[in-house]
Design a protein around this motif. Structure first.
Motif, mmCIF file in Angstrom:
data_model
loop_
_atom_site.group_PDB
_atom_site.id
_atom_site.type_symbol
_atom_site.label_atom_id
_atom_site.label_comp_id
_atom_site.label_asym_id
_atom_site.label_seq_id
_atom_site.Cartn_x
_atom_site.Cartn_y
_atom_site.Cartn_z
ATOM 1 N N LYS A 80 -14.179 -3.964 25.360
ATOM 2 C CA LYS A 80 -13.819 -2.638 25.871
ATOM 3 C C LYS A 80 -14.933 -2.107 26.786
ATOM 4 C CE LYS A 80 -12.461 1.862 24.261
ATOM 5 N NZ LYS A 80 -12.801 2.817 23.193
ATOM 6 N N PHE A 81 -16.166 -2.292 26.306
ATOM 7 C CA PHE A 81 -17.306 -1.828 27.098
ATOM 8 C C PHE A 81 -17.329 -2.490 28.467
ATOM 9 C CE2 PHE A 81 -21.617 -2.551 28.602
ATOM 10 C CZ PHE A 81 -22.074 -1.255 28.671
ATOM 11 N N PHE A 82 -17.103 -3.810 28.475
ATOM 12 C CA PHE A 82 -17.221 -4.505 29.743
ATOM 13 C C PHE A 82 -16.058 -4.236 30.681
ATOM 14 C CE2 PHE A 82 -20.525 -6.890 27.573
ATOM 15 C CZ PHE A 82 -21.510 -6.729 28.520
ATOM 16 N N SER A 83 -14.842 -4.071 30.106
ATOM 17 C CA SER A 83 -13.730 -3.748 31.004
ATOM 18 C C SER A 83 -13.959 -2.374 31.636
ATOM 19 C CB SER A 83 -12.398 -3.806 30.258
ATOM 20 O OG SER A 83 -12.461 -3.013 29.113
ATOM 21 N N LYS A 84 -14.482 -1.454 30.826
ATOM 22 C CA LYS A 84 -14.800 -0.126 31.353
ATOM 23 C C LYS A 84 -15.859 -0.215 32.451
ATOM 24 C CE LYS A 84 -16.163 4.275 29.451
ATOM 25 N NZ LYS A 84 -16.837 4.854 28.281
ATOM 26 N N ARG A 85 -16.848 -1.052 32.187
ATOM 27 C CA ARG A 85 -17.950 -1.219 33.128
ATOM 28 C C ARG A 85 -17.450 -1.810 34.450
ATOM 29 N NH1 ARG A 85 -22.036 -0.228 34.969
ATOM 30 N NH2 ARG A 85 -24.132 -1.029 34.649
ATOM 31 N N ILE A 86 -16.520 -2.770 34.352
ATOM 32 C CA ILE A 86 -16.036 -3.413 35.574
ATOM 33 C C ILE A 86 -15.211 -2.436 36.402
ATOM 34 C CG2 ILE A 86 -14.447 -5.195 36.405
ATOM 35 C CD1 ILE A 86 -15.641 -6.972 34.145
ATOM 36 N N VAL A 87 -14.387 -1.640 35.720
ATOM 37 C CA VAL A 87 -13.625 -0.615 36.449
ATOM 38 C C VAL A 87 -14.586 0.327 37.169
ATOM 39 C CG1 VAL A 87 -12.122 1.387 36.171
ATOM 40 C CG2 VAL A 87 -11.635 -0.720 34.933
ATOM 41 N N LEU A 93 -17.313 2.400 42.039
ATOM 42 C CA LEU A 93 -18.607 2.604 42.707
ATOM 43 C C LEU A 93 -18.662 1.861 44.031
ATOM 44 C CD1 LEU A 93 -21.498 2.324 40.112
ATOM 45 C CD2 LEU A 93 -20.934 4.221 41.565
ATOM 46 N N LEU A 94 -18.156 0.636 44.011
ATOM 47 C CA LEU A 94 -18.207 -0.194 45.213
ATOM 48 C C LEU A 94 -17.408 0.452 46.334
ATOM 49 C CD1 LEU A 94 -19.453 -2.847 46.044
ATOM 50 C CD2 LEU A 94 -17.284 -3.945 45.568
ATOM 51 N N ILE A 124 -25.011 -8.228 34.866
ATOM 52 C CA ILE A 124 -25.619 -9.365 34.174
ATOM 53 C C ILE A 124 -26.749 -8.883 33.259
ATOM 54 C CG2 ILE A 124 -26.957 -11.475 34.508
ATOM 55 C CD1 ILE A 124 -25.349 -11.882 37.101
ATOM 56 N N ALA A 125 -27.510 -7.883 33.749
ATOM 57 C CA ALA A 125 -28.590 -7.344 32.926
ATOM 58 C C ALA A 125 -28.026 -6.758 31.631
ATOM 59 C CB ALA A 125 -29.361 -6.287 33.699
ATOM 60 N N ASP A 126 -26.892 -6.067 31.725
ATOM 61 C CA ASP A 126 -26.257 -5.510 30.524
ATOM 62 C C ASP A 126 -25.862 -6.603 29.548
ATOM 63 O OD1 ASP A 126 -26.555 -2.923 31.155
ATOM 64 O OD2 ASP A 126 -24.548 -2.637 31.991
ATOM 65 N N VAL A 127 -25.241 -7.665 30.097
ATOM 66 C CA VAL A 127 -24.816 -8.775 29.239
ATOM 67 C C VAL A 127 -26.024 -9.411 28.564
ATOM 68 C CG1 VAL A 127 -23.693 -11.034 29.207
ATOM 69 C CG2 VAL A 127 -22.810 -9.240 30.681
ATOM 70 N N LEU A 128 -27.086 -9.627 29.362
ATOM 71 C CA LEU A 128 -28.291 -10.251 28.828
ATOM 72 C C LEU A 128 -28.902 -9.425 27.719
ATOM 73 C CD1 LEU A 128 -30.408 -11.750 31.725
ATOM 74 C CD2 LEU A 128 -29.545 -12.895 29.718
ATOM 75 N N ARG A 167 -23.311 9.109 37.764
ATOM 76 C CA ARG A 167 -22.625 8.210 38.698
ATOM 77 C C ARG A 167 -23.216 8.357 40.105
ATOM 78 N NH1 ARG A 167 -20.905 6.906 34.356
ATOM 79 N NH2 ARG A 167 -22.943 5.951 34.562
ATOM 80 N N LEU A 168 -23.590 9.606 40.446
ATOM 81 C CA LEU A 168 -24.240 9.830 41.746
ATOM 82 C C LEU A 168 -25.541 9.038 41.826
ATOM 83 C CD1 LEU A 168 -23.999 11.509 44.355
ATOM 84 C CD2 LEU A 168 -25.538 13.144 43.307
#
Lengths: 383, 329
Positions: free
Chosen positions: A3-10, A15-16, A369-373, B158-159
């Protein structure tokens, strides 16, 4: 976890998109355009300029172009460079990426290994002469004016001692006789370095299993020597050795300069975390058990202090473009940072946007990657 | 009983505060003095401050010592002006250090020592302005997003993520294309870019530890407003950390300015970076001439490095006061 990572990817995707939008409009706000450069050129008539503008889509309003850009971006297409006309931005980036990556990954690895070892020792003997000199020298180099350090190193090693080439990527005199492409050799070199790294990692993992210090050392040294000699034999037997050596010689000075400049960052992080770890009860226990000083330092303290250093390392790998501008300009190294400066000077907007967007993706991935590590290395952290 | 309350009232509040502050200051000063490196940094900063302040004296004194005899030249030329100065008595510029020009002259015939001294206060202004803006923004945002949480927190965090994505040097290069980067504007932009970035995350983390302390609850129950709590209770407690970050940011700002000037992208008339840019763009930093014409780059380069590292040393020294876990036991 999932859940954490899917949230992070969204989050990363959102952001991108915001990042790309800001970068796009920032570039759009720059005065003038690519075709304005030909305003004073008598060979290029207004009709040709109009055609040029039409071809590049500069005749359309900015917002339409933005929508086009985003549509292409979704299809992973970064557009076509203006100054290298028929080439695609993505192919330009992928042509230059290996050079920057090789240079900076080598420099970062060397400086982190140096920083780890120095920081560990400095914290262990706090206030002693090693701690004081390492901190002082480290901070002086950390805050030194980088272009000047580069110039000074070029002067010292290239002009006075004459042992290293001044700058550039290759020495044309060596390559005159052959029709090999430098990029080809370089990619092979990169592959070789990668294989070497993998072999070293595997041997390090094996070394963990062995009991005595001497056996560990032999395994690591043996694998290093074997891999190196095999690759040297391979290079010389194919006759490509001189070309590879030429590229490596051109890399030494930038790597040395970058290492000198950046080792203090990792050293200070290591030292500070180590100082906190040293006070933990288990370090005192280990000492009380009568374990040798070095075992306590390396196994009990340093390993627990490694976590911030590793995440720092991953994130700093993401920022290669920004740090690359100065170094690559000073050493005329044809990588991403130099491409950025060139694109800025020739107002090659697609290339500029492409480079910034590409770094943005890189940095975001590095953070992920830092989060995963973090979760992987520290069992106490659970997302 | 009555006597006691009278004595308490008689002493004004500011006096008690001052005494407490002095006591705190003395304790921290004792801690600070143990760190030789921080003392070194502080003395270098003081040296540069004095060095910059005495600049106006330098041209006057030098001119009166060496140019007094030649009355016509004395009135027409300004040999020690850092920007438009020229020494007509020397035939080939750049000239090596001599008695008349203690650090030599540059290719345009300007006095190097004069340029270095003239730039010093400007570097201070730039560094401190940028760092101050960064810290003010970072502290206010960090404190309020820790205090309010929710939407405010999400928005600013987020900013910060977005701002951290931008490679600051690359963005400043783009900005230099359409903004005239004068000294003050550059300080403003560096300050704002850094202020919304990573510093807010660090200061928010610190503010969160303050927020859960009982005195915040006590202040709330006595009816203090949100703004009052943030300004009077949270910010004073995270101020030491922000001060530390200010010192580290001064280093970054001076370095960024020097690099931009060195690449010729900033719109600054004279600074240490400009001096090196001048030497580089006229070809004196290439090949063997770098050793021959050392006075063109050594003074300015040493000044940048010394001042940057001095602020960093000071920051490291302060870190031990702010972060008790780093102290010697």
């Amino acid at each position: 976890m999932l859940k954490f990572f899917s949230k992070r990817i969204v989050q990363i995707v959102i952001l991108l998109f915001i990042y790309v939008t800001i970068v796009y409009w920032l570039m759009e706000a720059m005065p003038g355009s690519f075709t304005d450069k030909y305003l004073m050129n008598p060979k290029i008539t207004p009709e040709i300029r109009q055609n040029l503008a039409k071809q590049f889509g500069l005749d359309k309003p900015a917002f339409t172009r933005y929508l086009y850009y985003m549509k292409n971006f979704l299809k992973l297409d970064l557009g076509i460079s203006f100054s290298y006309f028929p080439k695609k931005v993505s192919s330009l980036i992928f042509e230059r990426l290996p050079r920057t990556v090789f240079l900076f990954v080598t420099a970062t690895l060397v400086s982190y290994i140096l920083g780890y070892n120095l920081g560990k020792r400095a914290a262990w003997r706090r206030g002693k002469i090693l701690d004081k000199t390492a901190t002082f020298v480290g901070i002086v180099f950390w805050t030194i004016f980088l272009p000047l350090l580069a110039i000074f190193n070029i002067w010292l090693f290239g002009v006075i001692l004459k042992i290293l080439p001044l700058n550039q990527f290759i020495n044309p005199n060596v390559w005159r006789e052959t029709n090999l492409s430098a990029q080809n050799i370089f990619l092979k070199l990169l592959l070789n370095a990668f294989i070497f790294l993998v072999v070293m990692m595997i041997s390090l993992i094996f070394a963990q299993r062995v009991k005595t210090v001497a056996a560990k050392r032999t395994i690591v040294l043996l694998s290093a020597v074997v891999t190196l000699s095999v690759s040297i034999i391979l290079w010389t037997s194919t006759g490509l050795g001189i070309y590879a050596l030429d590229i490596i010689l051109h890399m030494v000075l930038p790597v040395f300069t970058l290492t000198l400049y950046s080792f203090a960052g990792s050293m200070l992080v290591m030292r500070d975390t180590m100082l906190e770890v040293v006070r933990e009860d288990y370090v005192v226990t280990a000492k009380a058990k009568g374990l040798p000083d070095r075992v306590v330092r390396d196994k009990h303290a340093a390993r627990n202090a490694l976590l911030p250093l590793i995440t720092n390392f991953v994130i700093s790998l993401g920022f290669t473009l920004s740090g690359g501008i100065i170094t690559e300009t000073m050493f005329s190294w044809p990588g991403l940072g130099r491409a950025y400066l060139e694109a800025l000077n020739s107002q090659d907007t697609p290339l500029l946007i492409g480079l910034l967007v590409f770094t943005g993706i890189f940095v975001l991935l590095a953070h992920l990657i830092a989060d995963v590590l973090y979760a992987f290395l520290d069992p106490r952290i659970r997302y | 009983m009555t006597e006691q309350s009278e004595t308490i009232v008689q002493e004004p509040l500011w006096k008690i505060k001052l005494r407490l502050w002095l006591k705190e200051f003395k304790r921290n000063w004792a801690l600070f003095r143990e760190r030789k490196i921080a003392i070194f940094g502080l003395s270098v900063i003081i040296f540069f401050a004095v060095f910059g302040i005495i600049y106006p004296l330098y041209p006057t004194i030098m001119k009166n010592v060496f140019w007094k005899d030649d009355i016509i030249s004395y009135e027409t030329f300004t040999p020690y002006d850092p920007i438009i100065g020229f020494d007509p008595n020397i035939f080939d510029h750049p000239s090596p250090p001599s008695l008349v020009h203690p650090l030599g002259t540059d290719p345009l015939g300007r006095d190097v020592l004069s340029m270095v001294m003239y730039s010093t206060p400007r570097e201070f202004v730039l560094g401190i302005t940028a760092a101050l803006i960064t810290v003010v923004i970072g502290t206010i945002i960090g404190a309020s997003s820790a205090y309010y949480g929710g939407v405010v927190d999400t928005f600013f965090m987020r900013l910060a993520d977005i701002v951290m994505l931008f490679p600051s040097l690359a963005i400043l290069m783009v900005l230099s294309a359409f903004i005239e980067l004068t000294l003050f504007r550059l300080a403003l932009i560096i300050g704002i870019l850094a202020g919304f970035g990573s510093i807010t995350i660090v200061l928010k983390a610190q503010a969160l530890t303050v927020k859960v302390r009982p005195f915040i609850e006590a202040a709330k129950s006595t009816g203090a407003s949100d703004a009052y709590i943030i300004l009077k209770h949270i910010i004073p407690n995270i101020l030491p950390l922000s001060f530390l970050y200010m010192m580290l940011n001064v280093t970054g700002a001076i370095f960024t300015e020097a690099v931009l000037s060195f690449l010729g992208l900033a719109n600054i008339r004279m600074s240490w970076g400009v001096i090196i840019h001048m030497a580089e763009s006229s070809g004196y930093l290439m090949g063997s001439s770098i050793g021959t014409y050392w006075w063109l780059w050594v003074p300015a380069g040493a000044c940048i490095t010394l001042l940057c590292s001095a602020f960093y040393f000071l920051g490291r020294g302060l870190e031990e006061i702010v972060n008790p876990r780093l102290r010697k036991r």
